[in-house]
Design a protein around this motif. Sequence first.
Motif, PDB file in Angstrom:
ATOM      1  N   TYR A 178       0.822  -1.211   0.000  1.00  0.00           N
ATOM      2  CA  TYR A 178       0.000   0.000   0.000  1.00  0.00           C
ATOM      3  C   TYR A 178       0.858   1.264   0.000  1.00  0.00           C
ATOM      4  CZ  TYR A 178      -3.791  -3.232   0.893  1.00  0.00           C
ATOM      5  OH  TYR A 178      -4.692  -4.271   0.789  1.00  0.00           O
TER       6      TYR A 178
ATOM      7  N   GLU B 222       1.362   1.857  -3.585  1.00  0.00           N
ATOM      8  CA  GLU B 222       0.107   2.335  -4.176  1.00  0.00           C
ATOM      9  C   GLU B 222      -0.075   3.821  -3.887  1.00  0.00           C
ATOM     10  OE1 GLU B 222      -3.383   0.134  -3.278  1.00  0.00           O
ATOM     11  OE2 GLU B 222      -2.795  -1.562  -4.545  1.00  0.00           O
TER      12      GLU B 222
ATOM     13  N   ASN C 150      -6.973  -0.571   4.609  1.00  0.00           N
ATOM     14  CA  ASN C 150      -7.018  -0.121   3.219  1.00  0.00           C
ATOM     15  C   ASN C 150      -8.213  -0.685   2.462  1.00  0.00           C
ATOM     16  OD1 ASN C 150      -4.554   1.579   2.214  1.00  0.00           O
ATOM     17  ND2 ASN C 150      -3.721   0.166   3.720  1.00  0.00           N
TER      18      ASN C 150
ATOM     19  N   PRO D  43      -4.717   5.127  -0.409  1.00  0.00           N
ATOM     20  CA  PRO D  43      -4.125   3.956   0.248  1.00  0.00           C
ATOM     21  C   PRO D  43      -2.839   4.352   0.943  1.00  0.00           C
ATOM     22  CG  PRO D  43      -3.735   3.864  -2.112  1.00  0.00           C
ATOM     23  CD  PRO D  43      -4.659   5.034  -1.878  1.00  0.00           C
TER      24      PRO D  43
END
Length: 284
Positions: free
Chosen positions: A71, A74, A216, A232
């Motif tokens: 994440y 991301e 998330n 995220p």
Amino acid sequence: MPNRFCGIVNSIAHLYGNFNRKCYTLFTVCQIVSPPREQRQCLRAPLDILPQGGYYVNRTPFGDERLKVNYQKEMEAVIAALPEEARPSLLLQCCCAPCSSAVLEVLCAHFDVSIYFYNPNIHPRAEYEKRLRQFDKLLPAAPFAKGVRQIRTDYDPAEFFDAVKGLEAEPEGGARCAECFRLRLRATAEKARALGFDFFTTTLTVSPHKDAAILNELGKEIGEEIGVRFLPSDFKKKEGYKRSIALSKAYDLYRQTDCGCIFSKREESGDENFPASADIGASI
């Protein structure tokens, strides 16, 4: 239908190997239709169940990092794609000032950030107010937090107790915590939509004690439902948690030892007779 459903889930689970081993590594959170509570015992041990939301946390003994969602990467991809001509606005659900310090240092470089201290789980009121006051020390002192504004909200612990009703006996890190995450993320998303923010997210992933995958996936689901984009994150990555400790010391912030809810205090105390939610209404 329930037996067929459980058979399908278990068949999928066994594709990943022998789940009787003791060590599992979290690699994904899948949203599927949740069977009624009384039928859940037919699901085998590797599938952890988070009630009401229909999440099964799938665990595998392989420990293959490629199977995990990063994440942090991301978030970096989202930031890299932001338009250069305008800074988007972001509403940040803050659990406390120490965790917020490192998160603000990252986010304020890319977003116009406002903080939202929505934490009805914290008990008692004096502890809630003590944690809230730490922002009065952090925001004026930290150069990266200049321009950050606070959006106030009322303290209503009944919202937390209603959200986790029936889950009082769950251990820390279990289904009760997931419902607490859901409550706080939903309230933040709704506030972000009402005030016209471009994004919302939470500081909770900076903690090594909080499950970034669950946070998330809940944030993404709620953001899609409410209509505000969820950013995220896994703020503990790249030494984020250690940075929060260093900044807390630098700005002399009060660092608590638990999340603040009465149930975490009960578990920390080891006292089975510690007051439950039904016993503390008069002290809130």
